[in-house]
Design an enzyme around this catalytic site. Structure first.
Site, PDB file in Angstrom:
ATOM      1  N   HIS A 135      -1.332  24.955 -12.929  1.00 38.06           N
ATOM      2  CA  HIS A 135      -0.152  25.257 -12.097  1.00 38.06           C
ATOM      3  C   HIS A 135       0.757  26.298 -12.752  1.00 38.06           C
ATOM      4  CE1 HIS A 135      -1.243  22.007  -9.481  1.00 38.06           C
ATOM      5  NE2 HIS A 135      -1.117  21.093 -10.421  1.00 38.06           N
ATOM      6  N   ASP A 172      -9.699  19.699  -9.840  1.00 33.84           N
ATOM      7  CA  ASP A 172      -8.488  18.884  -9.894  1.00 33.84           C
ATOM      8  C   ASP A 172      -8.028  18.651  -8.454  1.00 33.84           C
ATOM      9  OD1 ASP A 172      -5.956  18.367 -12.032  1.00 33.84           O
ATOM     10  OD2 ASP A 172      -5.339  18.705  -9.959  1.00 33.84           O
ATOM     11  N   HIS A 174      -5.114  18.719  -7.251  1.00 33.75           N
ATOM     12  CA  HIS A 174      -4.002  19.589  -6.844  1.00 33.75           C
ATOM     13  C   HIS A 174      -4.465  21.040  -6.777  1.00 33.75           C
ATOM     14  CE1 HIS A 174      -2.032  16.113  -8.907  1.00 33.75           C
ATOM     15  NE2 HIS A 174      -1.241  16.179  -7.844  1.00 33.75           N
ATOM     16  N   ASP A 265      -8.004  13.787 -11.473  1.00 35.34           N
ATOM     17  CA  ASP A 265      -7.157  13.080 -10.510  1.00 35.34           C
ATOM     18  C   ASP A 265      -7.792  13.110  -9.120  1.00 35.34           C
ATOM     19  OD1 ASP A 265      -6.755  15.818 -10.309  1.00 35.34           O
ATOM     20  OD2 ASP A 265      -4.629  15.748 -10.829  1.00 35.34           O
TER      21      ASP A 265
HETATM   22  C1  X5A Z   1      -2.209  19.149 -13.633  1.00 31.56           C
HETATM   23  C2  X5A Z   1      -1.743  18.221 -12.578  1.00 31.56           C
HETATM   24  C3  X5A Z   1       0.053  17.510 -11.146  1.00 31.56           C
HETATM   25  C4  X5A Z   1       1.519  17.644 -10.908  1.00 31.56           C
HETATM   26  C5  X5A Z   1       1.970  16.662  -9.850  1.00 31.56           C
HETATM   27  C6  X5A Z   1       3.427  16.720  -9.573  1.00 31.56           C
HETATM   28  N1  X5A Z   1      -0.461  18.365 -12.177  1.00 31.56           N
HETATM   29  N2  X5A Z   1       3.818  15.795  -8.567  1.00 31.56           N
HETATM   30  O1  X5A Z   1      -2.471  17.358 -12.141  1.00 31.56           O
HETATM   31 ZN    ZN Z   2      -3.893  17.546 -10.677  1.00 25.17          ZN
END
Ligand code: X5A
Ligand code: ZN
Length: 697
Positions: A135, A172, A174, A265
């Site tokens: 991110h 991932d 996200h 995740d």
């Molecule tokens: C790297 C990663 C997730 C951030 C989530 C914020 N970041 N709600 O999994």
């Molecule tokens: Zn993530």
């Protein structure tokens, strides 16, 4: 050629110093638990262990602005209050006095891994790092990420090693918007990400995470986003995404290196992802990636917040990197309707940029995104985050029993064996491949039967043995001289010893050449091969007297002892595109849908496959049956084919197919027809939702 594991204990130093429910899940135990599990399973010891180094500021500068690097450097001297204030300026970020050191180690670990792989010291590896990176942006921390580990590693591979094509696979849960921004106009880096999206209602709530964000300028088509619009995506959805979106595009791109933003995740139990994929799915995804770039796969940890699920998924990935077979996938291999809508929308969005997606025909766009262009969807503001339903105690119990299942088996006594008429010391077989002689027909048959017994029988409770290259002729002879088929013959005794018999078990044959006819006769097929329905003819009809093409042949327990379904198709396409479409869009979806106990890959006379094609087919077919593969090669085949098959079955990288060339219109036409016929029964063939319209599924 081994597997590197890059780590440094100092990366456990950073932790949250104040109350913040959003950030507390990114904790040091993520690394310690995963590492402990790797040690427990004896996996760490099998890797080349490298201690991470700190990246230099010049290396950070490959992606980040000097001002931002200086700002993060400055956090080392801040007090808790100041750290908290600074953290508040970013979205979902916390700083700790050790953050600068940890983040430099995380980047350094990724760089060391890339250096080790590109120097040829190892074939692949995993960097176990935190903070995560995907991110992070040129001048901003975001979503627990400080420096963009994978993006810096990609730039480093270009600058220091002169690479021209790098694939980044971000599994991932996200969206790695940071990586997307850094490479969105760059055609030398292909970025693939799937992510929980829910039509824009999930963090980071970005319009540019949707499927129609495909890159810009010269980078058009080099950003591939697959948004998941529902939670609960599982093994079938992930494998379908790889077969129908990522791999066709990746083979056409022909990367020199694969970087994986390996966030877990996206696995079952994770509080962020709310997905259903089981840990062994990541072994399969890893295996699927290893057919690219000569197996040069560098994985870097991103997210993953359920400690048990994370640790098991990490073990699965490392096991696959080491070349071990992947345990079979559990659960129904039927993708969700919503997943198919997503897959369809990416294929539509990307089709203008990739020949491999044009080949299979795509229907018009399904549904416009309900995302409102002004900002976050208003329903979000009204209803909070309805997607987070509280887990019930029942869910928790089901999850822990699932994660309690032993899924890592002891190493088999022999992972791979080869039977040859005249074993030749000059053959470049890996040293731990068992090579036995079977020159007389009887001996050959016995050797073959013994391997079959290992592949299926004895090995059932200790992983699986990927086995056997032998002389097809004698096998066929013994089969055809035995009218009741394999399951009852004395000299085939080991075959049904502990596993189900060939008739009652589920097995899956990939059979080529003229021998299919004999085989079918021997098994007293109620559907003789010559009665294949006419719509299969374009792919070549098996005829005992006229060898032609390659045949896929499936049978299973679901209609009892009968051979229930036969399909025939040629893999003998002159184009790489035609061959790959056959494998990715037909053979593998069939095999993954069918979930066989054993895969036979038989390469008869005139099979028409070039060695790298045969190797790729064998490598990919290790997945569906948990690695139980029995390859049969005709005696006319070259020793090179024998070696190349033994090597990929043993877990080595498949050789490259060479540059991509587009499938012929005839191949495309025939493939589409065949898929259409088979889709109702074999759901992994689908690339669009059955109802075919918005809101379905
Ligand atoms: C790297 C990663 C997730 C951030 C989530 C914020 N970041 N709600 O999994
Ligand atoms: Zn993530």
């Amino acid at each position: 050629m081994g597997t590197a594991l890059v780590y440094h204990e100092d990366m456990t130093a950073a932790r949250l110093l104040w109350d913040d429910p959003e950030c507390e899940i990114e904790c040091p135990e993520r690394l310690t638990t995963a590492l402990e599990r790797l040690q427990q399973r004896g996996l760490e010891q099998r890797c080349l262990q490298l201690a991470a180094r700190e990246a230099s500021e010049a290396e950070l500068g490959l992606v980040h602005s000097p001002e931002y690097v200086a700002l993060v450097r400055g956090t080392q001297a801040l007090g808790t209050g100041e750290l908290q204030t600074l953290s508040g300026q970013y979205d979902a970020v916390y700083f700790h006095p050790s953050t600068f050191h940890c983040s430099r180690l995380a980047v350094g670990a990724a760089l060391q891994l890339v250096d080790a792989v590109l120097a040829g010291a190892v074939r692949n590896g995993l960097a176990l790092v935190r903070p995560p990176g995907h991110h992070s942006q040129r001048a901003a921390a975001n979503g627990f990420c400080v420096f963009n580990n994978v993006a810096i590693a990609a730039r480093h591979a270009q600058r220091q090693h002169g690479l021209h094509r790098i694939l980044i696979v971000d599994w991932d849960v996200h969206h790695g918007q940071g990586i997307q921004y850094i490479f969105e106009d760059d055609p030398s880096v292909l970025y693939f990400s799937w992510h929980r999206y829910e039509h824009g209602r999930f963090w980071p709530y970005l319009r540019e995470s949707d499927a129609d964000a495909v890159g810009q300028g010269p980078g058009l088509g080099f950003t591939v986003n697959l948004p998941w619009n529902q939670v609960g995506m599982g093994n079938a959805d992930y494998v379908a995404a790889f077969l129908h979106v990522l791999l066709p595009v990746a083979f056409e791109f022909n990367p020199e290196l694969v970087l994986v933003s390996a966030g877990f995740d996206s696995a079952i139990g994770d509080p962020e992802g709310q997905m259903q994929a089981t840990p062994e799915c990541f072994a399969h995804l890893t295996q699927l990636l290893q057919v690219l770039a000569g197996g040069r796969v560098c994985a870097v940890l991103e997210g993953g917040y359920h400690l048990e699920s994370l640790s098991q998924s990490v073990c699965m990935m490392v096991q696959a990197l080491l070349g071990d077979p992947a345990p079979p996938l559990s659960g129904p291999m039927v993708p969700h309707g919503s997943a198919l809508e997503s897959i369809q929308s990416v294929r539509v969005a990307q089709a203008p940029h990739w020949m491999s997606l044009q080949q299979q025909g795509v229907a018009p766009v399904l549904s416009p995104s309900p995302y409102s262009p002004e900002g976050r969807p208003s329903s979000l503001l009204l209803t909070g985050r309805p997607e987070f339903k509280a887990a019930t105690t029942q869910d928790v119990a089901a999850l822990s029993s699932l994660l309690d299942q032993p899924r890592l088996n002891p190493t088999p006594p022999v992972r791979t064996a080869v039977a040859l008429a005249a074993p030749d010391a000059a053959l470049a077989l890996p040293s731990d491949v068992l090579c036995e002689e079977g020159s007389a027909p009887q001996e050959e048959t016995q050797a073959w039967a013994r391997w079959a017994g290992w592949a299926w029988g004895e090995a059932r409770d200790c992983v699986c043995t990927c086995v056997c290259v032998t002389h097809l002729w004698s096998v066929c002879r013994s089969v055809s001289s035995c009218p009741s088929g394999l399951s009852t013959t004395g000299h085939m005794r080991p075959w049904p010893r502990t596993g189900p018999s060939l008739h009652s078990g589920k097995s899956c044959t990939f059979w080529t050449g003229s021998w299919m006819g004999r085989w079918a006769v021997a098994l007293q097929s109620p559907q003789p091969v010559l009665q294949l329905p006419p719509w299969m003819w374009p792919f070549g009809v098996a005829c005992p007297t006229e060898p032609r093409g390659c045949f896929v042949w499936l049978w299973g327990s679901w209609i009892g002892p009968q051979i229930s379904r036969m399909t025939g198709m040629t893999l003998r396409s002159r184009t790489t595109g035609g061959f790959l479409s056959c494998v990715l869009a037909l053979v593998l979806p069939l095999a993954y849908s069918f979930q066989p106990d054993l895969v036979l890959v038989a390469l008869g006379p005139a099979h028409g496959l070039r060695d790298p094609q045969a190797a790729l087919l064998a490598a990919l077919l290790r997945g569906p049956a948990g690695g139980r593969v029995l390859a049969l090669v005709d005696e006319e085949s070259t020793p090179q084919l024998v070696v190349v098959l033994a090597r990929v079955l043993h877990g080595e990288a498949a050789p490259s197919l060479g540059p991509f060339s587009m499938a012929s219109p005839e191949d495309v036409q025939a493939l589409m027809q065949l898929r259409g016929q088979l889709e109702p029964r074999w759901k992994m063939l689908q690339v669009a939702s059955e109802a075919g319209g918005p809101g379905s599924g």
